[in-house]
Design a protein around this motif. Structure first.
Motif, mmCIF file in Angstrom:
data_model
loop_
_atom_site.group_PDB
_atom_site.id
_atom_site.type_symbol
_atom_site.label_atom_id
_atom_site.label_comp_id
_atom_site.label_asym_id
_atom_site.label_seq_id
_atom_site.Cartn_x
_atom_site.Cartn_y
_atom_site.Cartn_z
ATOM 1 N N HIS A 183 0.839 -1.197 0.000
ATOM 2 C CA HIS A 183 0.000 0.000 0.000
ATOM 3 C C HIS A 183 0.878 1.253 0.000
ATOM 4 C CE1 HIS A 183 -4.048 -1.619 0.545
ATOM 5 N NE2 HIS A 183 -3.472 -2.597 1.218
ATOM 6 N N ASP A 184 0.273 2.322 -0.427
ATOM 7 C CA ASP A 184 0.950 3.610 -0.388
ATOM 8 C C ASP A 184 1.127 4.027 1.076
ATOM 9 O OD1 ASP A 184 1.822 6.184 -0.551
ATOM 10 O OD2 ASP A 184 0.076 6.957 -1.649
ATOM 11 N N ALA A 187 -0.785 7.064 2.152
ATOM 12 C CA ALA A 187 -2.237 7.133 1.956
ATOM 13 C C ALA A 187 -2.925 7.609 3.227
ATOM 14 C CB ALA A 187 -2.766 5.762 1.557
ATOM 15 N N ASP A 194 -7.350 3.025 0.167
ATOM 16 C CA ASP A 194 -6.171 2.797 -0.673
ATOM 17 C C ASP A 194 -6.184 1.324 -1.074
ATOM 18 O OD1 ASP A 194 -3.529 3.653 -1.754
ATOM 19 O OD2 ASP A 194 -2.819 2.090 -0.392
ATOM 20 N N THR A 208 -7.993 -3.309 0.495
ATOM 21 C CA THR A 208 -8.235 -1.869 0.660
ATOM 22 C C THR A 208 -8.102 -1.462 2.125
ATOM 23 O OG1 THR A 208 -9.763 -1.947 -1.208
ATOM 24 C CG2 THR A 208 -9.828 0.012 0.173
ATOM 25 N N THR B 212 -0.655 10.586 -7.285
ATOM 26 C CA THR B 212 -1.874 9.808 -7.445
ATOM 27 C C THR B 212 -3.071 10.754 -7.455
ATOM 28 O OG1 THR B 212 -2.001 9.502 -5.050
ATOM 29 C CG2 THR B 212 -0.946 7.755 -6.314
ATOM 30 N N LYS B 214 -6.268 11.789 -6.069
ATOM 31 C CA LYS B 214 -6.858 11.598 -4.742
ATOM 32 C C LYS B 214 -8.370 11.778 -4.777
ATOM 33 C CE LYS B 214 -2.751 12.960 -2.148
ATOM 34 N NZ LYS B 214 -1.872 12.907 -3.342
#
Lengths: 279, 230
Positions: A183-184, A187, A194, A208, B212, B214
């Motif tokens: 995952h980022d 995020a 995410d 997610t 990214t 968002k």
């Protein structure tokens, strides 16, 4: 005329033709045990034409044949296409205000002209995701309510080797998963979270994290298993991941609709008509 | 780009690579990624000449332009969270967007209120009426994405000045790579109701590696959701 109406006008007309034909043929007009809730994606005229709380099995089958004219791709990983969602028997848990998880319209919601589900004012969530002034929730309010989970009226899937996207036509809701291992780390909590994707055989697994829910503190972690079926439909099993323990949340079937194509649907246009948003 | 794509395809085939790898390295995949426009968000003729307005269109535009650029929601409907339309949104230097390529569709996914623009690549679609992003029919000419746009919504402007368009406006957009980090869109506007002759504008985009798109909810951002009725 709303964009939703236009998008399904052709299907609606076809369904009506089938329905009227069945009414005119007493031999075929046998009432089955299925109920209106078994068809969540039928146009309202179709439901009204088959009023009385019963749907004829023949009508279901004829409609299914009518809308699925083209054969699906034989590639089990080719999920590209447009779908309507169909909930598993028993439906899904309801979020505050009556909207299903994901904020999509309940069965017969927008399509049946019963927009703007009511509900109590949500509490503000940590992180500033929920506005304290919000006094309604869900897609009926043109804002995302909770996990954007494949619960909209029409869904387009785009998938290639790098990413998969689920575009819900209603409220132009976009879910996005990249094929990645991690995952980022940057995020932040969001209603769509995410998402990363991987293949487990021919099952697409979407993980997610950072899923926020309007009015609920904290975030959730979901795992979804997405499998293409022989008839082109797509089965989705959704689990809540709690420290590696998976708890089933719901099952959703996306019905393959090669006869439809994406049509722009701007919730904010509907919203103004119902007193939502800018006045 | 074409040579690179063919080379990768040949390498994949020689090495017994999976078909999905070949698909991922297609010659047209250069457009995949996150982009952001350069400039000030205003469309100008690429030849440096004045915009060939019809007199009545120029008069209306000049009258409305100050309020539009000031964000008056009575004339700029995007301040009411309605889609700004195209090519205004993609040429907005403050709004990143991602491009996703599949065989049947190319999609522009905008951060701004999570809007999308779907470009159908396989067959022409019925024009069902004005929509904010127009009816988009695309095809590839080698590595250039060519998009025919029509049926634009009357409540949109072509750029952030509220540049007008008529019901019969037709845009042809040609997206081509300017190298690994840049993309150019050449936009030809053919709208006899508004302009006395077709004219062409150019917009350059920078690739945004690592960026990214968002989640963005306009009604929350603008706090318009607070006006919801119980």
């Amino acid at each position: 005329m709303s964009a939703r109406w236009r998008s399904h006008r052709r299907a609606g007309l076809c369904a009506c033709v089938v329905a009227v034909g069945l009414w005119a043929m007493p031999a075929m007009a046998q009432v089955g045990a299925a109920t209106l809730d078994d068809i969540v994606d039928a146009p309202p005229q179709f439901k009204e034409a088959l009023s009385g709380g019963k749907i004829k099995p023949q009508a279901l089958e004829l409609t299914r044949q009518n809308i699925q004219g083209a054969p699906p791709s034989k590639d089990p990983r080719d999920l590209n296409g447009m779908y309507n969602f169909l909930r598993a028997p028993g439906g899904a848990p309801r979020a505050p205000g009556g909207a299903p998880p994901g904020g999509g319209a309940p069965s017969g919601g927008y399509a049946a002209g019963r927009a703007v589900p009511g509900g109590p004012p949500p509490r503000a969530a940590p992180g500033g995701l929920a506005s304290p002034r919000v006094s309604n929730v869900g897609a009926g309010a043109c804002v995302i309510n909770t996990f954007a989970g494949l619960t909209s009226y029409s869904t387009t899937i785009l998938i290639n080797a790098r990413q998969v996207l689920f575009l819900m036509e209603e409220n132009h809701l976009l879910r996005w998963a990249t094929f990645a291992d991690k995952h980022d780390p940057a995020a932040k909590p969001s209603f769509t979270g995410d998402s990363i994707a991987r293949w487990d055989g021919d099952t697409l697994v979407i993980d997610t994290t950072q899923v926020a829910t309007r009015g609920k503190p904290g975030t959730d972690h979901y795992v979804e298993r997405v499998t293409k079926q022989a008839d082109g439909n797509v089965a989705i099993e959704r689990f809540r991941d709690t420290d590696g323990q998976l708890t089933p949340v719901e099952k959703v079937t996306l019905r393959w609709r090669p006869d439809l194509h994406y049509v722009e649907d701007i919730c904010e246009d509907f919203g103004e008509a119902f007193g939502i948003g800018y006045q | 780009m074409m040579a690179k794509g063919k080379l990768l395809m040949a390498l994949a085939l020689l090495g017994g690579g999976a078909p999905v790898l070949v698909q991922a390295q297609g010659a047209q995949d250069w457009i995949e990624g996150v982009w952001q426009a350069r400039g000030d968000g205003m469309l100008k003729p690429a030849d440096g000449k004045p915009i060939p307005f019809r007199p009545e269109a120029a008069k209306a535009w000049n009258a409305q332009k100050p309020a539009f650029m000031a964000g008056d929601p009575k004339v700029d409907f995007s301040r009411r969270c309605k889609p700004p339309g195209e090519p205004r949104l993609m040429s907005d230097p403050k709004t990143p967007f991602a491009v996703i390529v599949t065989k049947p569709r190319v999609m522009f996914a905008y951060q701004w209120n999570r809007l999308v623009r779907m470009i159908e690549m396989e067959e022409p679609r019925e024009v069902i009426g004005p929509v904010y992003f127009g009816q988009n029919a695309g095809h590839w000419e080698d590595e250039t994405l060519v998009v025919d746009v029509q049926a634009l919504h009357p409540n949109t402007g072509l750029d952030r000045t509220g540049l007008p368009h008529g019901e019969k406006a037709r845009l042809t957009e040609r997206f081509r790579s300017l190298g690994p980090k840049q993309m150019e869109a050449v936009i030809t506007i053919n709208d006899p109701e508004t302009y006395s002759a077709p004219w062409t504008a150019k917009v350059v985009f920078d690739r945004q590696p690592g960026l990214t798109v968002k989640e963005d909810i306009c009604l929350d951002r603008e706090n318009l959701a607070g006006k919801l009725k119980q």
